[in-house]
Structures are given as structure tokens and as C-alpha cells.
Design an enzyme around this catalytic site. Structure first.
Site, short mmCIF file in Angstrom:
data_model
loop_
_atom_site.label_atom_id
_atom_site.label_comp_id
_atom_site.label_asym_id
_atom_site.label_seq_id
_atom_site.Cartn_x
_atom_site.Cartn_y
_atom_site.Cartn_z
N SER A 100 -2.06 8.65 -5.22
CA SER A 100 -2.38 7.86 -4.32
C SER A 100 -2.41 8.15 -2.19
O SER A 100 -2.67 7.27 -1.42
CB SER A 100 -0.92 6.33 -3.81
OG SER A 100 -0.05 6.47 -3.85
N LYS A 103 2.90 -2.49 -2.38
CA LYS A 103 2.49 -1.69 -1.32
C LYS A 103 2.41 -2.89 0.15
O LYS A 103 2.47 -2.27 1.35
CB LYS A 103 1.67 -0.87 -1.68
CG LYS A 103 1.79 0.27 -2.22
CD LYS A 103 0.80 1.14 -2.88
CE LYS A 103 0.80 2.32 -4.14
NZ LYS A 103 -0.39 2.96 -4.28
#
Length: 782
Positions: A679, A722
Site C-alpha cells: 500500500s 489509517k
């Protein structure tokens, strides 16, 4: 039968319950019904004659004419005796058969017109043959039954009338009510004897089988009596030797326990079998201790003990809300279970897996679930378990064998439907002793766990009513088949607002109590509380927050004792006195736009975090350097990004020959911390483009997404965590893959409103929003 043999009479009628009387038969019975007593009184006035007829259903207390048979017996009342409680005992003698012509009256007592029936007095060869056959059968019946006096045979053998013989024999043989009525209604004497002969023959067959069974039972009783006699002798010998509390007392004690415990059939048979072995071995045998321990385990398990579920949904909500703030998904799932349990009582227990970072309350909410359901609670920590026998137990052949932790937990719970917590299921591992995860497959399968067999017990134990709840920090290390058996519930990290509420409502009161302080003796202002959360902790859960609050309470306790204060107030200004200098700085609003430095976002087992990526371009020969303890997947992501930048150099405003003349160094700070995953792909591409083109990256922007060679941005996981990390770091804009748009709604509302989400399906969109435009950059310079 001729017309002369019949005669009509009007007589009082008495219905009999469960009784029949034949002509030539003397019978006494008790009368309690008012109608029946009035019939008797009328009979005493009317030549002592009464018509006795059976009821069709003995349970009917107040029969009507439809509830009695048509054929009965005209009888003579011989004696009446009044008993206490309005009951009359009467002695009657049957005179002749009769059939009801019509019921004259039903109240106040029954009275009926009856037609008397007489047997023909003529005897023939057929009658004689039937009488002899009946006498033979009756004689054998008397011998086999052992309930009829032998003198009866002498009386019966003198009877020469076929009808009378049939009636007398009928009165001695055991017959059902329906059979007696059938014989009463047989007006022809030969037909009556034929029917009776068939009934007596059937009863003889039954008596022969009874005798055969009786012989078998007697043999068994003789064997039992012999064993009892020998055991009594053994007891007497033990008493003489002074062994009053010998093995026999032990066996008796266990036998009582086994009979008292409501064990399943297989468990009871196994326990009695082991007890028999124990009795034969004696107390001095080494094996007797093993058997004793085994029996204790069987008797201590809750085979049939259950706690009653509290299915009050309102109460469950109140309990869960009062003890835990947030955790909406978990609470909703428990309320759903309760609602379905209320509708379907036989529902199997669910198998839930709470997945989330440490310190978010996974373990503690399971205790609250048990409390809300009114179930017992038991816990088993799976962290570090390597031996399959820990789950299933050891076989009895091993020295010191014991059951596995599952059976041990059920014994501790004391009921067959507890809430069973498997803590840290992701921390199991395997070695040469087997894989405990494989043993867990049976435990956590609702289709199999109703017959879970422990290696030690070797008996099926029903686990289907247990509510199994497991906890894990990540699902990556849980084997796929095991993961498939559980219903996953994501327990995310807390926002600042949630931490504030948890700390204020739960953690601070707890620490005040644990440190011996009174309520209200420590006052923390809202500003100080938020400073503790932002400047002294950096976590998804609240464990560090609780430790900081504990430190404040200890300091406050010292001040209260030393300076004799009533209370201590903690503010943003004096917080340093209690906790020292702030450990973390999250605010980045003053961050400048930098070339080659991009804020990425990472997701770990401990929650979300920011992941800065730095790129430096130097004179060289096209070497790509990767540092910062990057994992294989992350290195491949960097190389993919590097290839994309090379392929599109001119479009991106980069010298197309940079790969020949310059070395590119990619570094992820905090080099001691291992990092991996795809990611960070867009983060590394953006930082490389910025460093090679000299265009700065916006300081208030973070990003996440996997990159492909064609420049597509692929979806990622852990967006909520996140986003929380980005908010903690003061980020105001996040670039995310377009396919993650549906995950935005899972992010808490107060975080969603403070962060701008930009959806990107290609790297072009990322660069357009991340790189500072020349005009903006010039404005910032001026």
C-alpha cells in the site's frame, strides 16, 4: 331360546366402573356416587334386586344412558355396610343376564326396563366336549397362575351346566373389561365357552412366557444375592482387620455420586465400567489412583447443567453500554443473537472473532457479554500454545495425563452454555507435538462440536451451546480453515473523542479507586485530558492512556498525603509536573511542502500509523537503493514504481536519461522498525517524481494505495485505522484508491468531516493532487 325363557322387569340400575359381574358370582364393591346409593336403597325396597351394568369409560363420573353397555346382570343385594365418608360397601350375587329394553328414568337414580335372558338347559355332545376342553385349560391356568386356590377346581369340576361353568370360570380368569363384556353378551352357552376357551388359551401363553422370564430373573437375583453375600462377608473381614474405610466404602461413595449425577448414557456406562475395574484392583494398585482421578473428572463436568439466558434486550444494551464506550458492531451482534435466541430456543451458540489492535477492549467486552446474557465466563489464552494436547488432552495411558484446556475450562465454568473466550488466537504456533490450530477446527465448528471428544475422557461432550468468542490482533497468522469457521467482527482503533469519553467515564474512576483515592479527589480538565491523549500516548487502544492516568493518580495521592490536600486539579498548564515533557508531537499544520518527502499511511496489528517516505537523487549510474528495513513486497512495490517513472519520464517533466546519470535512494524513516506491504506504492512513486522533477509535495496531504506498472491504483485495507492515524498527525487531505470509496462510511463522523478524501484510480490523479502547482509554490515563496 324360547319366548318362555325371557321376562321383562323394571329394576333400579347401578353403573359399575371398571367392574363386571357374572351370574352365579358373589362380589363386593364400594359405592360413593349419590345416584348409585339411591339405586341401592330402591333395590332394598324392591325384593333386593338391582341391575348391574358396566360403564363404557370408567373415567366418566356422571354417566348418561349412552355411557353404559346394554347387557348386564340382575343381582341380589346380600349385604350393605356404611363406611365413613358417605361410602357404602355392598355384597351382591349375580342371578341372571339381562338386556336393557329402555331407560325408565335417569334421575334421581337410574331405573331401567330389562329383558331377562336364560341359558338353555339342554346338553349335547358339543357342549360336553367344550366343557371338558375348558376344564383342562382352566386346570392348567390354576397351576400356572399360583393365585387361585386349588379348592376352586373341586368346586368348578362339580358344575354340569355349560352356561354356569363358563360364567364361574370367567369370574376367576384375568380378563380385560372389554372381554368380560363380550362374554356377558354371549347368550348362547356353547358360543360363550368357545370365546372363553380362546381367551384362556391366550392367557396360558402369556403365563408360560411370564414363568420363563421369572426363571431367568430368579437366576439373576440368585447371582446378585450371591455377590451381595460375598461382599457382606468381605466387609465383615475388612471390619475385623480394621479396614472400615476400605475400597468398598470408596466404591459406594462413587456409586452414589454417579447415580445422583445426571450423566448421559455413554458417560454413565463408562463411569460404572471404570468403577468396576477400580473395585477389582484394590486400593493398593497404582492404577486405582488413575481411575479415581478419571471418575472425579467425569463427575465434575457440567453434562446437563445450564444457566438460564437473560433474553431481555433492553437489559443487555444497558449492561454493554454502561461498561464499554463505542464498539458498536460487537454490541449490535450480541443484541441480534439475543433477539434470535428469543425466537429460536434451540439455536446453537455463535462463534465470533473480534479482530483489532491491542488495548481497544476486546477481552473486557467479552466479560460484559457474559454478564449481559447471565452466563458463566471462562477464558483460555492461546498465546504461545504449541502442543495439540493442550486442546484435546493426553490419553490415559500417559503418566500424569489430564484433559485438555477445553474440558478444563468447561469444568471451571460449571455450566454447559458459558461464554468461552479464546484469547490471542492469532498467537498459536506449531511444533513436533502437532498443530493446536488443527485441534481447534472441531471445537469451533457448530456442526461437529456437539460430540467433541477429549483424548483423556474418550467420551463425547456437547459444546454446541457454548458461545465461543476469540480475539486476535490480525487475521494474517490464523490458518484459513480455522478463520472460515468464525464470524469476523472488526474492532477498530479509537478516535480522540472516543478515547476522551472512555478515559473520563471508565479509566479515571477505576484508577482513582485502585489508588485508594476518593471520588472527586483528582480533577482533570478537558484540555488536560486531550493533551494526555495527543501528546503522551500514541496508540489505537487505551492502555497507554490508562497508564498515564495511573501515574497522575499516584502523583496526586502523594500530594494529598504530603501536603494534606483534599483534591488535586490537573490542567494543561501543570500537566508537565505530573507526566513530564510531552512524548509525541502530532500537529503538522506548520509542515512545509518538501521535495521528495511524502507522508504515507500504514496499517499494523497495533492500528494505523503514518509512514513518511523520503527520496534523494544523486549523481551516479542509475542505481536504486532501498533502506529502512523494507519487506520483499514493499521492495517490489518500489521497483514497480521506479519502472513506471522511467517509462513516463517525459510526461512527468523528468529527464528521460535520469536512470543513466542519477542514483535514486528511497528511505522509510524509523529504520529499526520492519515495514512491508504493497500500500506504499503510490507514496514511493510520488516521492520519486517530486525528487526527480524538483516539484514539492504538499505537507498537509497523506496517501495510500498499491501501484501497478500501468499506473493504476489498487485498493488497500485498514482505511479506518489509517484515517485515524492521519487525523492524529494533523493531516487534512488523504488520497485513497477509488475502490475504497465504500469504506469511507466506516470512518467516524467527526474524523470524516475534518479530512478531505480524494479518490484516485490512476497515479495521474495522485500526482495532480499531491504535487504543489508552480503558481501555488510561488505564492508560498513570496
Amino acid at each position: 331360546m324360547t319366548k318362555d325363557d325371557t321376562m321383562t322387569k323394571v329394576l333400579p340400575l347401578l353403573p359399575l366402573r371398571g367392574l363386571s359381574i357374572f351370574p352365579h358370582m358373589v362380589l363386593h364393591f364400594d359405592v360413593g356416587r349419590e345416584k348409585s346409593i339411591l339405586s341401592l336403597e330402591q333395590a332394598m325396597v324392591n325384593e333386593q334386586l338391582i341391575f348391574l351394568v358396566s360403564q363404557k369409560d370408567a373415567k366418566v363420573d356422571d354417566p348418561s344412558s349412552d355411557d353404559i353397555y346394554k347387557v348386564g346382570t340382575i343381582s341380589k343385594v346380600k349385604q350393605i355396610l356404611k363406611l365413613p365418608g358417605d361410602t357404602v360397601r355392598v355384597l351382591v350375587e349375580g342371578m341372571s343376564r339381562a338386556e336393557i329394553v329402555n331407560i325408565v328414568q335417569e334421575s334421581p337414580y337410574f331405573e331401567a326396563a330389562v329383558e331377562e335372558k336364560h341359558d338353555s338347559k339342554e346338553k349335547n355332545v358339543e357342549s360336553e366336549a367344550l366343557m371338558r376342553k375348558l376344564m383342562e385349560a382352566f386346570e392348567e391356568y390354576v397351576k400356572l397362575s399360583n393365585q387361585i386356590s386349588p379348592e376352586v377346581m373341586a368346586t368348578v369340576s362339580d358344575i354340569e351346566d355349560p352356561g354356569m361353568l363358563a360364567d364361574v370360570v370367567s369370574s376367576y380368569v384375568y380378563l380385560k373389561q372389554s372381554q368380560k363384556q363380550e362374554l356377558l353378551e354371549a347368550f348362547n352357552s356353547n358360543k360363550r365357552i368357545e370365546k372363553l376357551l380362546g381367551m384362556v388359551t391366550y392367557e396360558l401363553d402369556v403365563l408360560r412366557i411370564e414363568r420363563k422370564i421369572g426363571v431367568k430373573v430368579k437366576k439373576q437375583i440368585d447371582k446378585v444375592q450371591r455377590e451381595y453375600y460375598l461382599k457382606e462377608q468381605l466387609k465383615a473381614i475388612q471390619d475385623e482387620l480394621g479396614e472400615k474405610d476400605g475400597i468398598q466404602a470408596e466404591v459406594e461413595k462413587y456409586k452414589k455420586k454417579i447415580n445422583k449425577a445426571k450423566l448421559p448414557k455413554e458417560a454413565k456406562e463408562k463411569a460404572l465400567s471404570e468403577l468396576d475395574r477400580f473395585e477389582k484392583m484394590g486400593l493398593m494398585s497404582a492404577e486405582s489412583g488413575v481411575i479415581r482421578t478419571y471418575l472425579d473428572w467425569i463427575l465434575d463436568l457440567p453434562w446437563n447443567k445450564e444457566t438460564k439466558d437473560n433474553l431481555d434486550i433492553k437489559n443487555a444494551r444497558e449492561v454493554l453500554e454502561s461498561e464499554h464506550y463505542g464498539l458498536k458492531d460487537v454490541k449490535d451482534r450480541i443484541i441480534e443473537y439475543l433477539a434470535i435466541r428469543k425466537l429460536n430456543k434451540s439455536m446453537k451458540g455463535p462463534i465470533l472473532c473480534l479482530v483489532g489492535p491491542p488495548g481497544v477492549g476486546k477481552t473486557s467486552i467479552v466479560k460484559s457479554i457474559a454478564k449481559a446474557l447471565n452466563r458463566n465466563f471462562t477464558r483460555m489464552s492461546l498465546g504461545g500454545i504449541k502442543d495439540e494436547a493442550e486442546i484435546r488432552g493426553h490419553r490415559k495411558t500417559y503418566v500424569g495425563a489430564i484433559p485438555g484446556r477445553i474440558i478444563y475450562g468447561m469444568k471451571q465454568a460449571g455450566s454447559k452454555n458459558p461464554v468461552f473466550l479464546f484469547d490471542e488466537i492469532d498467537k498459536m504456533s506449531s511444533d513436533f507435538r502437532g498443530d493446536p490450530a488443527d485441534a481447534m477446527l472441531e471445537v469451533l465448528d457448530p456442526e461437529q462440536n456437539n460430540t467433541f471428544r477429549d483424548n483423556y475422557l474418550e467420551l463425547p461432550f456437547d459444546l454446541s451451546k457454548v458461545m465461543f468468542i476469540t480475539t486476535a490482533n490480525t487475521t494474517d497468522t490464523i490458518p484459513r480453515p480455522l478463520l472460515d469457521r468464525m464470524e469476523l467482527i472488526e474492532v477498530s482503533g479509537y478516535t480522540e473523542e472516543e478515547k476522551y469519553n472512555i478515559g473520563r467515564k471508565h479509566l479515571l474512576p477505576k484508577q482513582i479507586k485502585e489508588n485508594g483515592l476518593k471520588e472527586g479527589s483528582v480533577v482533570i480538565t478537558e484540555g488536560a485530558f486531550r493533551d494526555i491523549i495527543n501528546n503522551y500516548t500514541r496508540e489505537s487502544g487505551v492502555r497507554s492512556l490508562e497508564r498515564r492516568l495511573a501515574a497522575i493518580c499516584r502523583k496526586a495521592a502523594t500530594m494529598i498525603v504530603e501536603k494534606d490536600k483534599d483534591s488535586v486539579k490537573v490542567t494543561s498548564q501543570n500537566l508537565v509536573k505530573f507526566l513530564g515533557q510531552p512524548r509525541y508531537r502530532f500537529e503538522v499544520s506548520d509542515k512545509k511542502d518538501k521535495v521528495g518527502v511524502v507522508t504515507g499511511l500504514a496499517w499494523t496489528a497495533y492500528g494505523g500509523d503514518t509512514l513518511p517516505v523520503e527520496v534523494l537523487v544523486m549523481q551516479g549510474n542509475g542505481k536504486l537503493e532501498l533502506t529502512g528495513q523494507l519487506g520483499d513486497v514493499m521492495k517490489e512495490s518500489a521497483r514497480t514504481g521506479y519502472s513506471y517513472v522511467r517509462a513516463h519520464a517525459e510526461e512527468l517533466g523528468i529527464d528521460r536519461n535520469f536512470y543513466k546519470d542519477f542514483d535514486v535512494h528511497i528511505h522509510a524513516p524509523e529504520g529499526a522498525v520492519p515495514k512491508d506491504g504493497p500500500s506504499a506504492g503510490v507514496t514511493m512513486v510520488t516521492s520519486m517524481v517530486s525528487a526527480l522533477s524538483g516539484v514539492p509535495v504538499r505537507g498537509d496531504t497523506a496517501m495510500t494505495g498499491e501501484i501497478t506498472l500501468t499506473g493504476q491504483v489498487l485498493p488497500i485495507g485498514g482505511l479506518k485505522e489509517k484515517s485515524l492515524a492521519a487525523r492524529r498527525a494533523g493531516i487534512s487531505q488523504i488520497i485513497i484508491p477509488s475502490e475504497n470509496e465504500s469504506d469511507i462510511k466506516e470512518i467516524p463522523e467527526n474524523v470524516r468531516h475534518k479530512i478531505k478524501f480524494i479518490l484516485a484510480d490512476s497515479i495521474d490523479v495522485v500526482l495532480k493532487n499531491a504535487l504543489v502547482k508552480e503558481k501555488d509554490h510561488d505564492n508560498k515563496k513570496s
